[in-house]
Design a protein around this motif. Structure first.
Motif, PDB file in Angstrom:
ATOM      1  N   PHE A 387       0.810  -1.216   0.000  1.00 18.69           N
ATOM      2  CA  PHE A 387       0.000   0.000   0.000  1.00 18.69           C
ATOM      3  C   PHE A 387       0.846   1.270   0.000  1.00 18.69           C
ATOM      4  O   PHE A 387       0.615   2.198  -0.774  1.00 18.69           O
ATOM      5  N   ALA A 388       1.834   1.343   0.903  1.00 17.97           N
ATOM      6  CA  ALA A 388       2.581   2.593   1.098  1.00 17.97           C
ATOM      7  C   ALA A 388       3.222   3.062  -0.204  1.00 17.97           C
ATOM      8  O   ALA A 388       3.130   4.237  -0.568  1.00 17.97           O
ATOM      9  N   GLU A 389       3.839   2.119  -0.943  1.00 18.77           N
ATOM     10  CA  GLU A 389       4.499   2.479  -2.213  1.00 18.77           C
ATOM     11  C   GLU A 389       3.480   2.948  -3.247  1.00 18.77           C
ATOM     12  O   GLU A 389       3.708   3.937  -3.950  1.00 18.77           O
ATOM     13  N   ALA A 390       2.372   2.229  -3.356  1.00 17.12           N
ATOM     14  CA  ALA A 390       1.336   2.594  -4.340  1.00 17.12           C
ATOM     15  C   ALA A 390       0.750   3.962  -4.003  1.00 17.12           C
ATOM     16  O   ALA A 390       0.534   4.804  -4.886  1.00 17.12           O
ATOM     17  N   PHE A 391       0.512   4.194  -2.712  1.00 14.94           N
ATOM     18  CA  PHE A 391      -0.084   5.469  -2.278  1.00 14.94           C
ATOM     19  C   PHE A 391       0.873   6.627  -2.562  1.00 14.94           C
ATOM     20  O   PHE A 391       0.469   7.679  -3.073  1.00 14.94           O
ATOM     21  N   ASP A 392       2.163   6.438  -2.243  1.00  8.53           N
ATOM     22  CA  ASP A 392       3.136   7.511  -2.477  1.00  8.53           C
ATOM     23  C   ASP A 392       3.248   7.828  -3.964  1.00  8.53           C
ATOM     24  O   ASP A 392       3.379   9.000  -4.349  1.00  8.53           O
ATOM     25  N   ALA A 393       3.193   6.794  -4.806  1.00 12.27           N
ATOM     26  CA  ALA A 393       3.248   7.016  -6.259  1.00 12.27           C
ATOM     27  C   ALA A 393       2.029   7.815  -6.726  1.00 12.27           C
ATOM     28  O   ALA A 393       2.144   8.756  -7.525  1.00 12.27           O
ATOM     29  N   VAL A 406      -8.935   5.564  -2.065  1.00 16.87           N
ATOM     30  CA  VAL A 406      -8.439   4.235  -1.679  1.00 16.87           C
ATOM     31  C   VAL A 406      -9.662   3.349  -1.524  1.00 16.87           C
ATOM     32  O   VAL A 406     -10.504   3.602  -0.656  1.00 16.87           O
ATOM     33  N   PHE A 407      -9.811   2.314  -2.381  1.00 19.77           N
ATOM     34  CA  PHE A 407     -11.034   1.509  -2.311  1.00 19.77           C
ATOM     35  C   PHE A 407     -10.816   0.096  -2.831  1.00 19.77           C
ATOM     36  O   PHE A 407      -9.812  -0.202  -3.465  1.00 19.77           O
ATOM     37  N   GLY A 408     -11.789  -0.783  -2.543  1.00 27.93           N
ATOM     38  CA  GLY A 408     -11.807  -2.120  -3.135  1.00 27.93           C
ATOM     39  C   GLY A 408     -11.764  -3.258  -2.142  1.00 27.93           C
ATOM     40  O   GLY A 408     -12.046  -4.396  -2.484  1.00 27.93           O
ATOM     41  N   SER A 409     -11.402  -2.967  -0.878  1.00 28.35           N
ATOM     42  CA  SER A 409     -11.309  -4.056   0.092  1.00 28.35           C
ATOM     43  C   SER A 409     -11.148  -3.507   1.507  1.00 28.35           C
ATOM     44  O   SER A 409     -10.495  -2.482   1.715  1.00 28.35           O
ATOM     45  N   PHE A 410     -11.723  -4.210   2.472  1.00 31.51           N
ATOM     46  CA  PHE A 410     -11.499  -3.891   3.892  1.00 31.51           C
ATOM     47  C   PHE A 410     -10.001  -3.937   4.205  1.00 31.51           C
ATOM     48  O   PHE A 410      -9.480  -3.118   4.949  1.00 31.51           O
ATOM     49  N   PHE A 411      -9.309  -4.939   3.628  1.00 29.50           N
ATOM     50  CA  PHE A 411      -7.893  -5.141   3.955  1.00 29.50           C
ATOM     51  C   PHE A 411      -7.047  -3.972   3.443  1.00 29.50           C
ATOM     52  O   PHE A 411      -6.080  -3.575   4.082  1.00 29.50           O
ATOM     53  N   LEU A 412      -7.427  -3.410   2.304  1.00 26.98           N
ATOM     54  CA  LEU A 412      -6.695  -2.270   1.751  1.00 26.98           C
ATOM     55  C   LEU A 412      -6.903  -1.032   2.633  1.00 26.98           C
ATOM     56  O   LEU A 412      -5.950  -0.315   2.955  1.00 26.98           O
ATOM     57  N   VAL A 413      -8.149  -0.793   3.022  1.00 24.70           N
ATOM     58  CA  VAL A 413      -8.442   0.356   3.895  1.00 24.70           C
ATOM     59  C   VAL A 413      -7.716   0.181   5.235  1.00 24.70           C
ATOM     60  O   VAL A 413      -7.197   1.143   5.808  1.00 24.70           O
ATOM     61  N   SER A 414      -7.639  -1.041   5.705  1.00 23.77           N
ATOM     62  CA  SER A 414      -6.900  -1.347   6.937  1.00 23.77           C
ATOM     63  C   SER A 414      -5.422  -0.985   6.779  1.00 23.77           C
ATOM     64  O   SER A 414      -4.832  -0.317   7.632  1.00 23.77           O
ATOM     65  N   ASP A 415      -4.805  -1.416   5.666  1.00 25.65           N
ATOM     66  CA  ASP A 415      -3.395  -1.078   5.403  1.00 25.65           C
ATOM     67  C   ASP A 415      -3.217   0.436   5.356  1.00 25.65           C
ATOM     68  O   ASP A 415      -2.235   0.978   5.859  1.00 25.65           O
ATOM     69  N   CYS A 416      -4.174   1.119   4.734  1.00 22.42           N
ATOM     70  CA  CYS A 416      -4.107   2.562   4.588  1.00 22.42           C
ATOM     71  C   CYS A 416      -4.157   3.255   5.949  1.00 22.42           C
ATOM     72  O   CYS A 416      -3.307   4.102   6.260  1.00 22.42           O
ATOM     73  N   LEU A 417      -5.138   2.898   6.784  1.00 21.09           N
ATOM     74  CA  LEU A 417      -5.281   3.558   8.088  1.00 21.09           C
ATOM     75  C   LEU A 417      -4.086   3.243   8.988  1.00 21.09           C
ATOM     76  O   LEU A 417      -3.625   4.098   9.755  1.00 21.09           O
ATOM     77  N   ALA A 418      -3.559   2.013   8.887  1.00 22.70           N
ATOM     78  CA  ALA A 418      -2.383   1.640   9.683  1.00 22.70           C
ATOM     79  C   ALA A 418      -1.181   2.484   9.261  1.00 22.70           C
ATOM     80  O   ALA A 418      -0.406   2.963  10.105  1.00 22.70           O
ATOM     81  N   GLU A 419      -1.033   2.691   7.958  1.00 28.12           N
ATOM     82  CA  GLU A 419       0.071   3.506   7.428  1.00 28.12           C
ATOM     83  C   GLU A 419      -0.064   4.959   7.898  1.00 28.12           C
ATOM     84  O   GLU A 419       0.913   5.594   8.317  1.00 28.12           O
ATOM     85  N   PHE A 420      -1.285   5.490   7.862  1.00 27.73           N
ATOM     86  CA  PHE A 420      -1.514   6.881   8.306  1.00 27.73           C
ATOM     87  C   PHE A 420      -1.217   7.033   9.795  1.00 27.73           C
ATOM     88  O   PHE A 420      -0.710   8.053  10.224  1.00 27.73           O
ATOM     89  N   GLU A 421      -1.553   5.992  10.579  1.00 31.09           N
ATOM     90  CA  GLU A 421      -1.253   6.039  12.023  1.00 31.09           C
ATOM     91  C   GLU A 421       0.248   6.108  12.254  1.00 31.09           C
ATOM     92  O   GLU A 421       0.730   6.835  13.112  1.00 31.09           O
ATOM     93  N   LYS A 422       0.995   5.316  11.447  1.00 32.06           N
ATOM     94  CA  LYS A 422       2.452   5.298  11.556  1.00 32.06           C
ATOM     95  C   LYS A 422       3.046   6.681  11.238  1.00 32.06           C
ATOM     96  O   LYS A 422       3.963   7.134  11.875  1.00 32.06           O
ATOM     97  N   ARG A 423       2.477   7.319  10.201  1.00 33.86           N
ATOM     98  CA  ARG A 423       3.042   8.588   9.737  1.00 33.86           C
ATOM     99  C   ARG A 423       2.670   9.730  10.656  1.00 33.86           C
ATOM    100  O   ARG A 423       3.167  10.815  10.549  1.00 33.86           O
TER     101      ARG A 423
END
Length: 423
Positions: A387-393, A406-423
């Motif tokens: 996710f992080a690489e695709a989002f940055d691109a 950001v759409f298409g799956s619960f798991f993708l949204v999960s990766d996204c929110l986890a990445e935002f928490e990290k940042r």
């Protein structure tokens, strides 16, 4: 008998325990539930099934009952960041400790009965709720209805949100077949609320067979939007000038209307004031449903993963962000109608960025390349690790006034929110 000191230990073991990830049928869960709860006592229960909108309906019900001051348990799936989100009391995920204790009690009585990961979770939620002195429990069906573990409980109100084609391997290939499975939550002489504006005939047929009290949107209840706010009605019951639902999109009026009827039908046991309904509608929040994160380039998150859900997303984006260039970070599970979703989203998306997921059920890059090649969509980017690489691109290609989706799956949204928490 197994015992683990951490929630992670329990969950890892459960994932490997049962031969099938999805194993529909009530017999095993039911036997374990009765061993845990021989007197069969349960709090008043609303069970929610449907293809899309289940989580939203539960969120409205939870917000309304909490506004009235009731103690509310809500069981939903899947989670987005932490497993504990599946089991909430008064809006808060329960502790690891409570869940581990419930798993230990289940393990102590299940004997040689094999349970799936989902069945363990459902039984844990029911057991925790039973011991928590609740006024009401809200249960979301995981898959289908008739054979889902949640259906071991007889609801006091059954609510079906929408029916569309999804999970065909388990539920059938037509809306009629899927409707029949979902209507498995109906019970005799119990309200059966249907929030799908065009329900398959099978729903009404099951309601007749079960002697349930059927209420259909557009026929027995409905809503009317006004210049300011909206009105809800069911027979001679009305609520006027309601605030706009806190969750966005036209479909949320249908979900909110269905939830209000469920509350009205349970009012004998759990009275609710009009003020609490208004407050609940305004205060409701739900991660990953048209969730907007305001950044220099705004980010819109949505867990929509089937044609019906993404049609709603297209309508929402067109109405709310007209004329913007949209860069989509996208991923899906391989058993979904990926080609159908791409086709519906194509007119509104400027660039696509495929974000691979670590989930074994997720579509791989080779599969995605093949589907995109057949779709004649050319502006799609591959080759990212996650996710992080695709989002940055996607962000690098964006400019002021654009939208990141950001759409298409619960798991993708999960990766996204986890990445935002990290940042």
């Amino acid at each position: 008998m197994m015992h683990f000191d951490s929630l992670e230990g329990w969950l890892t073991w459960q994932e490997s325990l049962h031969p099938l990830t999805i194993d529909l049928g009530l017999d095993r869960s039911s036997r374990v539930f009765h061993a845990l709860n021989p007197d069969g006592i349960k709090p008043p229960t609303i069970t929610v099934a449907g293809t899309n909108g289940k989580g939203s309906c539960i969120a409205y019900l939870e917000a309304i009952y909490r506004a009235e001051g009731y103690r509310v348990g809500a069981y939903t799936s899947p989670h987005i960041l932490k497993y504990n989100e599946r089991i909430k009391i008064d809006g808060k995920p329960v502790s690891d400790e409570l869940i581990c204790e419930a798993f230990s009690r289940i393990e102590a009585v299940r004997g040689d009965i094999s349970l799936s990961y989902f069945e363990f979770g459902t039984l844990a939620a029911l057991d925790i709720f039973r011991r928590s002195n609740l006024d009401v429990q809200l249960l979301e069906v995981g898959l289908g209805g008739r054979l889902d573990a949640v259906n071991i409980i007889d609801p006091d109100v059954a609510l079906i949100t929408s029916i569309c084609i999804d999970h065909v391997d388990w539920l059938g290939e037509t809306r009629e077949a899927i409707g029949r499975e979902k209507a498995g939550i109906f019970r005799a002489d119990t309200p059966a609320i249907v929030g799908d504006p065009e329900p398959p005939a099978s729903l009404a047929q099951v309601a007749v067979d079960q002697q349930a009290r059927l209420y259909c949107l557009g026929k027995d209840f409905g809503y009317k939007k006004r210049a300011a706010g909206w009105d809800w009605f069911a027979g001679d019951r009305r609520l006027t000038q309601l605030p706009e639902p806190g969750l966005k999109g036209e479909h949320q009026f249908r979900n909110a209307s269905s939830a209000i009827l469920a509350v009205a039908e349970l009012a004998g046991a759990l009275p609710v004031s009009d003020a609490a309904i208004r407050q609940g509608l305004e205060k409701v929040r739900l991660a990953g449903r048209f969730q907007l994160i305001n950044d220099e380039i705004p980010v819109l998150l949505d867990v929509g993963h089937n044609p019906q859900a993404v049609r709603t997303l297209v309508d929402y984006v067109a109405a709310t962000f007209p004329g913007r260039r949209i860069h989509a970070v996208f991923s899906m599970m391989k058993d979904k109608d990926i080609a159908g979703v791409i086709e519906i989203m194509r007119p509104v998306i400027f660039n696509w960025f495929f974000a691979p997921l670590s989930n074994p059920r997720a579509a791989t890059e080779p599969l995605m390349r093949e589907i995109f090649a057949q779709s004649s969509v050319t502006n799609v980017f591959f080759g990212f690790k996650g996710f992080a690489e695709a989002f940055d691109a996607a962000k690098t290609q964006s400019q002021e006034g654009d939208l990141l989706l950001v759409f298409g799956s619960f798991f993708l949204v999960s990766d996204c929110l986890a990445e935002f928490e990290k940042r």
